[in-house]
Structures are given as C-alpha cells and as structure tokens.
Design a protein around this motif. Structure first.
Motif, PDB file in Angstrom:
ATOM      1  N   SER A  26      13.753  -4.536 -47.114  1.00  0.00           N
ATOM      2  CA  SER A  26      14.355  -5.828 -47.414  1.00  0.00           C
ATOM      3  C   SER A  26      14.585  -6.749 -46.324  1.00  0.00           C
ATOM      4  CB  SER A  26      15.773  -5.770 -48.119  1.00  0.00           C
ATOM      5  OG  SER A  26      15.780  -4.736 -49.075  1.00  0.00           O
ATOM      6  N   ARG A  45      12.281   0.329 -55.359  1.00  0.00           N
ATOM      7  CA  ARG A  45      13.453  -0.027 -55.198  1.00  0.00           C
ATOM      8  C   ARG A  45      13.790  -1.047 -54.204  1.00  0.00           C
ATOM      9  NH1 ARG A  45      14.070   5.182 -52.971  1.00  0.00           N
ATOM     10  NH2 ARG A  45      14.450   5.080 -50.538  1.00  0.00           N
ATOM     11  N   THR A  63      18.342   0.174 -54.917  1.00  0.00           N
ATOM     12  CA  THR A  63      18.768   1.360 -54.163  1.00  0.00           C
ATOM     13  C   THR A  63      20.040   2.046 -54.784  1.00  0.00           C
ATOM     14  OG1 THR A  63      18.061   0.374 -51.908  1.00  0.00           O
ATOM     15  CG2 THR A  63      19.914   1.880 -51.858  1.00  0.00           C
TER      16      THR A  63
HETATM   17  N1  ASP Z   1      13.812   0.250 -48.285  1.00  0.00           N
HETATM   18  C1  ASP Z   1      15.209  -0.068 -49.021  1.00  0.00           C
HETATM   19  C2  ASP Z   1      15.358  -1.754 -48.544  1.00  0.00           C
HETATM   20  O1  ASP Z   1      14.766  -2.050 -47.686  1.00  0.00           O
HETATM   21  C3  ASP Z   1      16.387   0.533 -48.511  1.00  0.00           C
HETATM   22  C4  ASP Z   1      16.304   1.804 -49.299  1.00  0.00           C
HETATM   23  O2  ASP Z   1      16.871   2.091 -50.387  1.00  0.00           O
HETATM   24  O3  ASP Z   1      15.886   2.926 -48.743  1.00  0.00           O
HETATM   25  O4  ASP Z   1      15.902  -2.593 -49.274  1.00  0.00           O
END
Ligand code: ASP
Length: 434
Positions: free
Chosen positions: A289, A403, A326
C-alpha cells in the motif's frame, strides 16, 4: 482532454502488462528451474521490477510530507481538519467492519479447515519451524510496540530519522501539525512556505507520472517474478482456504465498493472501476500500500478530479490505517487455522477477534507480508497456535497481492467519499473527461 486520453491508454497498457506478465510468469513456472531461466529472472526481469518499486518508494516521503502540509494549510482552519479526519475515520471503520464480516461469514460457512489429519498438520508445521520462529520473534516485538509503543510511533523524537525509516504515522502527525501551524502564523510568511511545499508536491506527482509511463513493463516484470516462484502444490484444504479468501476479496471489491459508489459517492460504478485500474495494477504487482500511495494520490487527482487538499489528506492516512483486505484476510486466516487445530472460538472470541483486527490494522505496515506478525499476535491472544501460520505462509504471496488491491481500493473510495461530502462535483469532472 488530450492528457486524459493518454492517461486512459496508459491504464489499458498497464492492464495488458499485468495479463502478459501472468502468462509469461506461468510459463517460467512450468519451465522449472534451470540456469537460463534462473539467470533471466535474476539478472534481467527482477531488476526491472525492483527499479519500479524503489522509484515509487523514493517519492513517498517527500510527497506525503509536502502534500499533506499544503493540504492541511489549504483546509483553512484546524476545525476543518478535525471534521475531515472524523468523517474519514468513521468511513474507514465502517468499511473495514464490512470486510471483516464478509470474511467471517465465508470462513464459518465453508469451513475449509475441517478434516485435516493431525499428522499432515504437524508435519507441515514442522517443515517450516525456522521461518515460523523468526516471525514469532517479530510478532512479539510488534506486540510490545502496540501500546504504549504507539505513542512513540506517532510522536517522534526526531522527525528526520522517522522519515528515514518511512514511519508513516509520525510523518502524518508532524505534517498535520506543521500545516495547522502554518494556518496560525502571519499570512505573509506562511504563503511562502505553502508555495514552496506546493511546488515540491507537484514535482513529486510529475515524477510519479513518469514512473507510471514505465508501469506496463515494470508491472509485467514484477508479476513474472512472483508467478514464476509460486509453489503450485497445495493440499486440498489450503486450496479451499485460498478460494474463501479470494471470494471474500472479490465480494468486498465488487459489491461493497459498488454500493458505496452508488449510494454515497454517487458516481457511475463503471467509471470508478475503470479509472482505478492503475492503482489496482500497482497494488497487485507491488503488494504494498505504501508503494502504491503516490499512484493513488495522482490517479485521484488526474482521473477523478479530487482536490489536492482531500487526496493528500486521506490517502496517506488510509494507506497507513485503513486496510480492508488485510482485516478480511486476518479473520479468515485465524479462523482457518483454528479450524485445523480444532480450537473452538466462541462467539465472544469472534467478537474479540474482530475488535483486535480492527484496532491492530493501524499497526500493519503497508509492505509485502506486513500483516503476518500482527496476525500471529492476534492468534496467540485467542489461543490459536501461532505455529499454525506455517500452513498458510507458502501461499501468502498470492493472497497478499489480492489484499493489497482491496486495501488501496478502500483508500481511493475513502478519498472519493470525502470529496463528495465536501461538495466536490466529481460527476462534472468525470463527464468532462469521458
Ligand atoms: N501487503 C499489505 C499492504 O501493503 C499489508 C499486508 O496485509 O500484509 O497493504
């Protein structure tokens, strides 16, 4: 108008890059490891993806700081900042709760974790002992940093070192404070500072535009690397778990956000999905994100006409604290592992899980796998064996991509909602640029 056409055709190209990347990645995957394939991946394809990811990260800190200072200063007074913040946080809480409930409904009705024999379960857990131990150590550290650690995360002793660590909560706090301070000093002086930061923010957005021109190729490179390394052998229950998580993502992505666009933002649903394509592709390929933040801010401004004072305020906040995908994933994963270990989670336990997930999502870093340490600590506090995480780690890269898409879509939806309630005429902009 011409500019918008270029924007649209780049969106299509990024989408094509995503698909072609998936196909080539699959071919690399079935090709199996050999010196030519491995060399191509390591020396040619992977560096292209890494360059893209780093370039996006490179603009995050100056962009967030500069645009948030300007955004807050343009809001006119501290009351407006409070009002916007309040609206946004309520929006985030409601949408995250919707996501969590969707996940809970799916996992409790489909129950993919039932019927795994203790032998299969224990041997899978034993095979990943080392990896799990290091994650557990990380999770303890995260747990300790939640409270009162949050105070330290938000109020920095030294803003420069927090910026060096990309600690978003501290950066957001200081920028908002700085913006409010600019509102309180002599106008003649503050105008100079506002103009200065405005120029920095515009330059960062321009750099993001250049990076996004290369996105079709870079996104393909990231996807090829990810798909080439996917392990495709998973046991039946894990396959069903993947299905549950993805079905949850899709439901929230297509149904919840459509409803929000139709009922609250009141813009054409088709335009919403079409115009967020660059955000979706960047999130899907980077699984981050934070890395997607600059693209999100730019897309909201250029493709939806969201004013800078709103996008720069809501996107950094959203990318840091609002994680619908998430939260959905964490509930499904925790209950899946509970099912495998035969741990019965009472209704009260399920409520606790929902509350934990809602609160702890603030602490999840917007980076690949950022939620895993938090998930481990949530599981431990509900009596679900944390070592069970081993059962899902192997397939997490794919679910992380999904996610992150849901997370950033929630951030974009939040900014659009805020624009709407602040009386921005989004439809006029959309009509003019269709
Ligand atoms: N990869 C996700 C994000 O950057 C965070 C996670 O749920 O591991 O939004």
């Amino acid at each position: 108008m011409k500019k918008n056409k270029a924007e649209k055709s780049n969106s299509t190209k990024i989408f094509i890059g995503l698909i072609i990347g998936g196909i080539i990645g699959y071919l690399f995957n079935i090709w199996g490891t050999n010196p030519i394939r491995d060399g191509l991946l390591k020396y040619v394809i992977s560096p292209v993806g890494i360059a893209f990811l780093r370039a996006l990260f490179m603009v995050v800190v100056p962009l967030v700081f500069a645009s948030l200072v300007v955004g807050v200063a343009k809001l006119g007074n501290a009351q407006n900042v409070g009002r916007l913040g309040g609206r946004l946080i309520s929006f985030y809480l409601i949408t995250t709760l919707m996501a969590v409930l969707i996940g809970q409904l799916f996992i409790s009705t489909i129950r993919p974790g039932d019927g795994v024999s203790a032998e299969v379960r224990d041997s899978s857990v034993a095979a990943m002992q080392e990896q799990v131990a290091s994650l557990q150590a990380k999770s303890t550290a995260v747990n300790e940093s939640l409270w009162p650690g949050l105070v330290e995360k938000v109020i920095p002793k030294n803003i420069v070192s927090e910026m060096a660590e990309t600690n978003m909560l501290a950066i957001i706090f200081v920028s908002i404070l700085f913006g409010i301070a600019l509102l309180s000093i002599e106008k003649k002086k503050s105008e100079i500072a506002i103009q200065f930061f405005d120029a920095i923010s515009d330059s960062c957005i321009t750099i993001v535009g250049w990076i996004m021109k290369l996105a079709p190729i870079c996104v393909a490179a990231l996807i090829i690397t990810a798909v080439a390394n996917f392990g495709l052998e998973v046991m039946k229950n894990v396959a069903l778990y993947i299905f549950v998580v993805i079905a949850g993502y899709l439901t929230h992505f297509f149904i919840s956000y459509s409803l929000i666009m139709k009922l609250f933002v009141k813009i054409p649903i088709k335009e919403f999905y079409k115009r967020i394509l660059p955000i979706v592709a960047t999130a899907f390929s980077t699984s981050s994100s934070s890395a997607t933040m600059p693209t999100t801010i730019r897309t909201l401004e250029k493709s939806f006409g969201v004013p800078e004072k709103i996008s720069s305020f809501s996107v950094p906040l959203g990318a840091t604290v609002n994680m619908d995908g998430t939260a959905l994933f964490e509930v499904v994963a925790a209950l899946f592992i509970a099912q495998i270990f035969g741990v019965d989670i009472s209704l009260m336990g399920q409520f606790t899980l929902v509350a934990l997930v809602l609160l702890t999502s603030i602490g999840v870093a917007g980076v690949p796998g950022g939620s895993i340490p938090i998930l481990i600590s949530a599981m431990a506090s509900l009596g679900i064996p944390p070592a069970g995480i081993a059962l899902i780690l192997g397939v997490d890269r794919l679910l992380d991509m999904g996610r992150t898409v849901v997370n950033v879509t929630g951030d974009a939806a939040g900014a659009l909602y805020l624009a709407k309630v602040e009386n921005v005429n989004l439809n006029k902009f959309i009509k003019e640029t269709t």
